[in-house]
Design an enzyme around this catalytic site. Structure first.
Site, mmCIF file in Angstrom:
data_model
loop_
_atom_site.group_PDB
_atom_site.id
_atom_site.type_symbol
_atom_site.label_atom_id
_atom_site.label_comp_id
_atom_site.label_asym_id
_atom_site.label_seq_id
_atom_site.Cartn_x
_atom_site.Cartn_y
_atom_site.Cartn_z
ATOM 1 N N GLY D 153 9.929 4.928 -3.920
ATOM 2 C CA GLY D 153 9.424 3.676 -3.333
ATOM 3 C C GLY D 153 7.887 4.201 -2.880
ATOM 4 C CB CYS D 154 4.875 2.501 -2.749
ATOM 5 S SG CYS D 154 5.291 0.790 -2.145
ATOM 6 C CG HIS D 155 6.444 1.208 2.409
ATOM 7 N ND1 HIS D 155 5.404 1.339 3.371
ATOM 8 C CD2 HIS D 155 6.502 -0.011 1.984
ATOM 9 C CE1 HIS D 155 4.615 -0.036 3.204
ATOM 10 N NE2 HIS D 155 5.554 -1.069 2.785
ATOM 11 C CB THR D 158 3.459 6.701 2.102
ATOM 12 O OG1 THR D 158 3.198 5.888 0.893
ATOM 13 C CG2 THR D 158 2.238 6.919 2.768
#
Lengths: 350, 350, 350, 350
Positions: D153-155, D158
């Site tokens: 996932g993007c979160h 990060t």
């Protein structure tokens, strides 16, 4: 009928100055008699802020030209550091003057804390002791009788209001407060700096003042007062591509026995009947856009997935409740007006 | 003291509905007694628009539930096309009802023009004839005595106000009017459509309805009335990545003997003393941000480099003077209130 | 394998400089050997533009430090006015140097026109005569053999490309061209000015340089060349709250016998096979976001409601095809590379 | 020369699909042979995403029309939940197929964790066990030999990248990780929902999924793996008015003896030589805009005012390193290409 108060705004060409004008023009008991802006002296307000084109307002002057005799109350929207000398002079010339100061100069009661955070000794120590901390909901009575009110910082107001009742009730751990406080660009002022250009800011986000933002000192002061002991918040401000709004996401650790619901109940109780503080239903997440342009604060409490933490979210408009609106609220108290006078506008959404 | 007027808002869950609520809550002579929103019936307004959390307002209902007897005046903020039947029914049930309609249904006096632009015959021809065109500054007296006022379109208001006086004075050529009218996204409403998503709109611009936008019909009607002959504007609307504001850039060709300065003088004269129209000094360029949230229109006139053309720029907030603010202005006239009542807020800038 | 060309960028700390770096770093035949930025000399590029953190690039120097012997081609991204002297000096020191100039200094071939629009006589008249106008699609052959290429303005490129073929084919009236050209903020550069602050620009729009923007001179020059007679455009630029993109809405009056469809056909023919110009299907409206970050121009032709006018819309990214991308395209021609080399990136949407 | 790989993109009409097309069109070893989008089947890609107008690409089809024999590798950009069945079918039909899945369906190795967070048992348990977690920098070798890669996932990407090395080195307390992760709107997809309209999102900020965002499960999995024990992060995502970018502000508590400088050193060591991870100098704050459009992650470490905490900030473009860029990076590993192939573009700033 109430006698109007004659008001001067020092620093009228900045954003908080313009916001004071916007609010005071609709205030039934205020007459704006002087507006100063040293670098734009002699200009009409409508030339500096075209939203006031055609409105009957005094021309901008220098501070030196201010005729203090005609003024009952001064809003001081000048830069930090220089303000303390200006205010000491004004009060020296006219001790009966009332002042609401929007700078940081009189917010910290402890001279040592001031010196530590601002890097130089305070130049007006007696006034510093005298000043009332202008966070209305927490300090109403002291403000009513104050001559000098120190309007709190925008980030500070956002993060003090939702946390102080929780510390007072011993519901959260004073050493485990983690805050990110995202703000719109108007809080950075109207000075022309490369890093504030549209092209530098739009379509992006970044933190600033990490680990050392000066509003932390106000949190320390008020949190300690509430907790009865030193507290410790880690405070990270961020700049967002929007004009207005502060949005504080505060992660707290619960004291034994406390629950997220109890936090919510404590806040709902603490702010019951407050005209400008809205505690949303438990679990509901505030949006900054719903307070834009109003003097409101909206607060939400949400449970984390584990039982020992909760997320408290607080939002307000940095130029209104975070600055000029709260300043008017302070003026209302100082002058004995209804506290909500001139502050009844609802948020502009969308 | 003036007796309050009991008001209902039909279509209260859209942006113009919310804007009516925002304005009317501050109006000293209005009591909001009913709010309808068929798809969100039974919800609290504060759940649909959190800026009104905690405000004492009627719950949303369906139109069918509206108790018309208790209502003196209806603001109708429903979609085009369905409105005419709804209003005909309401007036059938209560002929004394006053209505300010924010849809396009009653703006065109000519049934043929309506049918041409909207693709079907009008369903309430008598009311269509009766309706007053609610562009206050140009039609004030007719509005005062009207039962049904057709609030003009947002683009139309922006481009009619600065051009009609120039046509009346025969200063510009009626066949050589070229308009680009850039609008913020709130004008597109709150319906969930892919092309209105933030990611589709932000950081970009595009025209829409090119060569065939329906507000052109309102321009035709009012321009012809002013010119005494058919006029011809080429009208290109554009969508900008901002919430509020319309910004019309109008290139005009001067009639022999006319000058850009004469255009400016004619507008300054025409709108002298108008509370909501500000003609800026000659050559000064308006900014949409200086009218945001207010009921103001700001107009500028700038000379082109050749002597035979000028650029007229007009800006307003599409939700206020372009919709709900003008609707309140119309209500004030219809009800005999001071025309500016409830509309005194200044622009929110920044 | 092609021998790499050694390139210097003068004015590398501005947005067009950064954009040149972005593009040239991906160019297979370019070696960046020098970067100048007088006010930021001695800084690493990664400190001035963190998107290049860690990239191997020369440090910023002053122009005085530039070692011209090691340089084959210079991109000059300096302010208007000072550029002509800098370039005259460089060519004086090294006559074989190739230069692509992004300033306005060499765009106007007529010294009188230059003096009229820029307010002072040109300081390098011979070079002015020699310079090729770098609008590639209209002047490809002259550019190939040029030593000095004058990269056209961003507004100019946007409005010259869609209109020149129509004037050449005598399809539109040269005196009836009305342009509004909306641009993102990056076109205004990186200088710190109050009117370019985020808070001043966001959530609003305004025109600037109305009736007198200097890019008009470039339109005059190229339109006259195409029409075989003087033309007359009214040109109004606007600033939008977005970073990148120019969007020109051009209202044209058709010559007798011409149709909007004929305009479209002429443009489709003129740009058939062009790698960077896309003429959309008749009636389709371009969006600026679909060219963001690419070297593309997208053009649409839409009929007005009357038969005698049409709306031509043209959009590009002001920093790419409107500045640095077109500069690389010019370099490719001057150096004999494939014209599309280094320019293959597609638009970044959303 | 490398043989090109034949690629299909399932779900090509969403933003991650478009981003895959953007990147793959510049990839020297990829041939796009199929694009599916059930609701937009039979449309040209250029009609759905005009930035690809005129580009030679297959028409959109339904998944049912996919000719799997011609495909070597599938990018699966379909909604969560339905993906697992689609992929099980594809692999059933062609066991040699390589798949990079951008949904959440195969990210969690533990079936119980999947069921807990997604509310239903996994439908393809064997594939779930087989799938490699596609966070390249932490799992490179497993990915190289994988048939099915679960793009994180993007979160998650990060917040995993900057924290895992710190947990591995036992520098921070696994139970005291507080994250706010602010994201641009493109991460919310292209579905038409009221809360994603421009007018709802612009000029404001709000948190979402507070206390229960599903990406937390990926953090749990990877943090536990690194810490050798269960970890506990409080994770609060926020939506910002921008298109692209994720910005995670992570407050960590240091283990005894650790310092903020030691954290920085550990990250600098862990990511030394990584092409897409840039650890900024100690104390430097990243900006999301400096990674926009690129596959880069920028990480900063800043000391808090007390010695026991530090702030770690991590930013990337949610559509590139947070989705499609990382998917291409995974494809490069799976196919034996250079890991950076097709991912060399620099950030688009401004």
């Amino acid at each position: 009928m109430t006698e109007p108060v004659n008001v001067a705004i020092l620093g009228a060409s900045g954003y908080t100055g313009a916001e004071l004008i916007r609010l005071l023009l609709r205030h039934p008991h205020v007459r704006i008699v002087a507006l100063t802006a040293d670098r734009k002296a002699d200009q009409a307000v409508g030339d500096v802020f075209a939203q006031f084109a055609g409105v009957d307002l005094p021309r901008l002057t220098t501070i030196g030209e201010l005729e203090i005799d005609a003024v009952d109350l001064v809003f001081c929207a000048l830069p930090h550091g220089t303000t303390q000398q200006v205010i000491a002079d004004l009060i020296g010339r006219k001790p009966s003057l009332k002042i609401v100061d929007l700078s940081a100069d009189f917010r910290l009661a402890d001279p040592a804390a001031y010196e530590e955070w601002y890097g130089h000794p305070h130049q007006a120590l007696e006034l510093q002791q005298e000043a009332a901390f202008g966070l209305v909901e927490l300090n109403r009575e002291a403000i009513r009788s104050a001559r000098l009110v120190a309007n709190p910082g925008c980030h500070s107001t956002t993060s003090i209001l939702p946390i102080v009742p929780l510390l007072r009730e011993r519901l959260i751990h004073p050493d485990q407060i983690v805050i990110t406080s995202a703000t719109g660009m108007s809080g950075a002022g109207r000075g022309a700096k490369e890093e504030m250009l549209f092209s530098e800011v739009s379509e992006g986000v970044h933190a600033y003042g990490v680990g050392r933002h000066r509003h932390t000192a106000e949190l320390d002061q008020e949190y300690e007062k509430a907790a009865g002991r030193a507290a410790r918040a880690t405070f990270t401000p961020m700049l967002l591509p929007m004009n207005r709004g502060i949005y504080a996401t505060i992660t707290v650790t619960l004291e034994a026995g406390a629950t997220a619901e109890a936090l919510h109940a404590a806040l709902a109780t603490a702010y019951w009947g407050e005209p400008f503080v809205q505690v949303l239903p438990f679990g509901k997440v505030p949006h900054s856009r719903h307070v834009r342009g109003s003097n409101n604060v909206q607060i939400g409490v949400i449970a984390d997935r584990g039982p020992d933490r909760a997320i408290v979210i607080s939002t307000l408009d940095n130029l209104v409740k975070g600055a000029s609106g709260q300043a008017v609220q302070n003026m209302n108290l100082v002058c004995g007006f209804d506290e909500t006078e001139g502050l009844g506008q609802f948020a502009l959404f969308p």
